[in-house]
Motif scaffolding. Structure first.
Motif, PDB file in Angstrom:
ATOM      1  N   LEU A 291       4.083  -4.432   9.632  1.00  0.00           N
ATOM      2  CA  LEU A 291       3.084  -3.564   8.911  1.00  0.00           C
ATOM      3  C   LEU A 291       1.731  -4.125   8.745  1.00  0.00           C
ATOM      4  O   LEU A 291       0.783  -3.688   8.818  1.00  0.00           O
ATOM      5  CB  LEU A 291       3.735  -2.708   7.991  1.00  0.00           C
ATOM      6  CG  LEU A 291       3.139  -1.139   7.725  1.00  0.00           C
ATOM      7  CD1 LEU A 291       3.635  -0.453   8.888  1.00  0.00           C
ATOM      8  CD2 LEU A 291       3.813  -0.619   6.614  1.00  0.00           C
TER       9      LEU A 291
ATOM     10  N   LEU B 209      -1.624  -2.963  10.770  1.00  0.00           N
ATOM     11  CA  LEU B 209      -2.475  -1.748  10.147  1.00  0.00           C
ATOM     12  C   LEU B 209      -3.853  -1.959  10.510  1.00  0.00           C
ATOM     13  O   LEU B 209      -4.308  -0.808  11.082  1.00  0.00           O
ATOM     14  CB  LEU B 209      -2.288  -2.113   8.374  1.00  0.00           C
ATOM     15  CG  LEU B 209      -2.806  -0.723   7.786  1.00  0.00           C
ATOM     16  CD1 LEU B 209      -2.149   0.504   8.032  1.00  0.00           C
ATOM     17  CD2 LEU B 209      -2.507  -1.040   6.177  1.00  0.00           C
TER      18      LEU B 209
ATOM     19  N   GLY C 147      -8.465   3.522   6.275  1.00  0.00           N
ATOM     20  CA  GLY C 147      -7.601   2.030   6.743  1.00  0.00           C
ATOM     21  C   GLY C 147      -7.896   1.114   5.749  1.00  0.00           C
ATOM     22  O   GLY C 147      -6.975   0.367   5.419  1.00  0.00           O
TER      23      GLY C 147
ATOM     24  N   GLN D 248      -5.273  -1.041   3.576  1.00  0.00           N
ATOM     25  CA  GLN D 248      -5.022  -2.266   3.828  1.00  0.00           C
ATOM     26  C   GLN D 248      -5.115  -3.105   2.380  1.00  0.00           C
ATOM     27  O   GLN D 248      -4.337  -3.777   2.132  1.00  0.00           O
ATOM     28  CB  GLN D 248      -6.131  -2.624   4.582  1.00  0.00           C
ATOM     29  CG  GLN D 248      -5.684  -3.725   5.994  1.00  0.00           C
ATOM     30  CD  GLN D 248      -6.761  -3.824   6.700  1.00  0.00           C
ATOM     31  OE1 GLN D 248      -7.501  -2.907   6.985  1.00  0.00           O
ATOM     32  NE2 GLN D 248      -7.035  -5.127   6.922  1.00  0.00           N
TER      33      GLN D 248
END
Ligand SMILES: Nc1ncnc2c1ncn2[C@@H]1O[C@H](COP(=O)(O)OP(=O)(O)OP(=O)(O)O)[C@@H](O)[C@H]1O
Ligand SMILES: [Mg+2]
Lengths: 244, 219, 231
Positions: free
Chosen positions: C143, C147, C208, C212
């Motif tokens: 992941l 991402l 995003g 993150q």
């Protein structure tokens, strides 16, 4: 008891294990010595089922690696510690230890945590429980690796060159932990390059060369002058190992 | 009637469409390369304000849909009294838009090669302009070849959007054939495969170039 | 001069409606595309016979052909060839979902492959079953790699949604077209439409980045510097 009978393995025609017969009784500590590429790791990985032998049988107590159920039982009873630690980097140290007991053995998380704390305490890493592996030194990581294996309450331990990437000081830390395990009567197969380690904790020495077992003798015999004079190849191996 | 006999008479039209696609792609690859290189050089060597302007340009063109950009220019330019063909409108907008991505790829390459080369070149008495032109840019291009390749492959696919401003390229040609033969499925399926082959061939060429350009760097 | 009608408040409604269509197509196709792409990646990672390579080959064609042609194929081709009806909206969702899936399968596979194979072997040696390994060992580590790449794919897909206007879906771009034809004000219409896309993209990027950061702060990467110090 761990029992390998005429185990053979080759990769793309290259023979790596050339008919291995090896039996390890409960309570024994067996060291496997041999040059690089002799097939030591392959033997260990045949026992934990990470490598499937081409032929021959691998048994642990009444279970065989050849079938799914047997393999699962073997993996529950027999835990491996790896040269490069192979800790799960995204989990904290204590999560590394509790993952398999909770998911595989079905231990209550609460109990697993308590057990893990006890283990960490016994190797002197209590205060590092909630850190990540990346925050530890090599010797500390390997002690976590050992705790992870012990958390499965295994009957057998496979240790594949677990001190090779450690400096002498860290090696000593890890060997101290191993000695405690020997005292408790843990059955172990220990792959190592370090003669001192083999000498100080194992009862039997197996010397491997090109996929064959050359000798399989008691530790005291292996390191005796008479034996070494008879077995020149092993003598030179030991000489070069000591030279390093 | 079989699909082949249906489509047979249209093969010349399809070929013409292909040639237009090839021409508009080639011109736009060249254009976007010029735009991108200029932007990258400005962004890397031009100081703070120039770099910021370049960043704004790049971000804007990367984050606005290409179709919107194309409509803006296609309908906007005539209002300004600028009358250019759909072909050149396409080349212009593709160059500006893909140039933004190209700039990114080359900038990355430039930042990569600067360090050591810079000192060495200065020691040999090259001017800054010479150093950029003769050393840093060629080295950066070598590194950026692969990302540039996939950008240009993407550019070829994007030319299909020019069918919306009446450019008679491959997709538009197929559209006409589909509606005349009443075989849209077969025609568009064929087109899909044609484009895939085309882009595949381009990737192979880029790969070859990459290998060639970097043969001295082999480890 | 053509007759100019100018703007009125209905145009704002039109813009909002277009925005709604664009956003819903984007969201629906992103959710399903990400799910499907992840499954494709897993299938490929575990080398599932036949279906793995097949889906991947389809993905390859999708990534290497123009979306506009895919839309034509589905919207005009499928009804004619198979004799089934398909709405513009459904065709749009179908094509964009498949496209997102195609790109996400590549992202997913490279993310899975970025996880050290030793991790999987180690977990197996502890008798963890494959489902557990996927969920607890592979997925969390993959992941982190996936991402930023996913954000890139989604920002791109947000732009790509504008293409559905060519098969007549009344999205933001189609609204732009209508307003442009009505008002003959390309220098107002297209900058507004363009800015809308810009804002959508920037919002996705910002979201995003936020995700993150959270992943990094809570995970082992928070201590990445120390990793290098020791190893
Ligand atoms: N997956 C594999 N594919 C191909 N060859 C392999 C594979 N695993 C091991 N080998 C080869 O088998 C031989 C024995 O490997 P093994 O890892 O068992 O040696 P080792 O005795 O543990 O050596 P070392 O001391 O270096 O760890 C080596 O020559 C190695 O290259
Ligand atoms: Mg080994």
């Amino acid at each position: 008891m761990i029992k390998l009978t005429d185990v053979r393995k080759s990769y793309a025609g290259k023979v790596v294990l050339d008919g291995i017969d090896l039996a390890v009784q409960a309570g024994e500590v067996v060291s496997i010595l041999g040059g690089s590429g002799a097939g030591k790791s392959t033997i260990v990985n045949c026992i934990n089922g990470l490598v499937a032998p081409d032929s021959g049988s691998v048994l642990l107590d009444e279970f065989s690696v050849a079938n799914r159920k047997g393999l699962r039982e073997i993996r529950k009873k027999c835990a491996t510690v790896f040269q490069n630690f192979n800790l799960y980097p995204h989990l904290t140290n204590i999560e590394n230890i509790t993952l398999a007991p909770v998911r595989v053995l079905g231990v209550e998380p609460k109990n697993a945590l308590a057990d893990a704390h006890d283990l960490l305490h016994s190797v002197g890493l209590n205060e590092h429980a909630d850190k990540y592996p990346a925050q530890l030194s090599g010797g500390q990581k390997q002690r976590i690796g050992i705790c992870r294996a012990l958390a499965m309450s295994p009957d057998y331990l496979l240790l594949d060159e677990i001190t090779s990437s450690l400096d002498p000081e860290m090696t000593a830390e890890v060997v101290d932990v191993l000695k405690l395990l020997v005292d408790k009567g843990m059955t172990m197969i220990l792959v190592t390059h370090e003669l001192n380690v083999a000498r100080s904790i194992s009862s039997r020495i197996v010397f491997l060369e090109a996929g064959r077992i050359l000798v399989d003798v008691h530790r005291d015999v292996f390191f005796s002058d008479a034996f070494l004079d008879e077995n020149r190849r092993i003598k030179s191996f030991i000489a070069s190992a000591n030279g390093l | 009637m079989s699909f082949l006999s249906d489509i047979g008479p249209f093969i010349p039209a399809l070929w013409d469409g292909f040639l237009t696609t090839a021409a508009v792609s080639a011109a736009s690859i060249l254009g976007s390369f010029v735009v991108g290189t200029a932007l990258a050089v400005v962004a890397t060597y031009g100081g703070r304000i120039a770099a910021m302007a370049a960043t704004i340009y790049i971000e804007a063109f990367r984050n606005i849909s290409f179709l919107v950009l194309i409509f803006f220019f296609y309908f906007g330019l005539p209002e300004l009294g600028i009358f250019i063909s759909a072909f050149w409108t396409g080349v212009l907008v593709l160059s500006l838009a893909v140039g933004a991505y190209v700039a990114d790829a080359i900038s990355a390459g430039l930042t990569n090669v600067q360090g050591g080369v810079k000192d060495a070149a200065t020691a040999f008495g090259l001017t800054t302009a010479q150093r950029i032109r003769l050393l840093e840019l060629p080295l950066a291009l070598r590194v950026s070849l692969r990302p540039l390749g996939s950008l240009f492959v993407n550019l070829i696919l994007t030319t299909s959007i020019l069918s919306t401003i009446t450019l008679n390229e491959l997709t538009n040609a197929a559209k006409i054939i589909a509606s005349t033969t009443f075989r849209p499925f077969e025609v568009y399926f064929l087109l899909l495969i044609l484009y895939s082959i085309l882009t595949y061939l381009c990737s192979v060429i880029v790969h070859r170039m990459h290998v060639r350009a970097n043969r001295f760097l082999a480890t | 001069m053509p007759t100019q009608e100018g703007f009125n408040h209905f145009d704002l409604m039109l813009w909002l409606a277009g925005l709604g269509v664009t956003l819903s197509v984007f969201l629906i196709s992103s959710v399903f595309g990400c799910l499907l792409g992840t499954l494709m990646a897993i299938g490929r990672y575990y080398q599932v016979a036949v279906i793995g390579p097949l889906l991947f080959a389809i993905g390859e064609v999708l990534r290497n052909s123009p979306v506009i042609v895919q839309l034509f194929l589905v919207y005009f081709g499928i009804p004619m060839f198979f004799g089934i009806r398909i709405t513009q909206f459904d065709a749009a969702i179908l094509v964009l979902t498949a496209n997102t899936a195609a790109f996400m399968s590549v992202v997913g596979l490279s993310a899975l492959e970025s996880v050290d194979r030793e991790q999987v072997l180690t977990a197996r040696s502890f008798a963890l079953d494959e489902m557990d390994i996927l969920r607890r060992i592979l997925a969390p580590q993959a992941l982190i790699v996936a991402l930023p790449l996913t954000i890139g794919v989604l920002v791109n897909q947000a732009q790509v949604t504008s293409l559905i206007s060519v098969i007549g879906v009344a999205d933001l771009t189609r609204v732009g077209h209508i307003l442009n034809q009505k008002t003959f004000e390309p220098f107002i219409v297209w900058p507004v439409i363009g800015a809308t896309y810009l804002v959508i993209s920037l919002a996705i990027s910002a979201l995003g980045k936020h995700l993150q950061k959270r992943v990094k702060m809570s995970g082992p990467l928070a201590n990445q510097k120390e990793t290098f110090a020791f190893d």
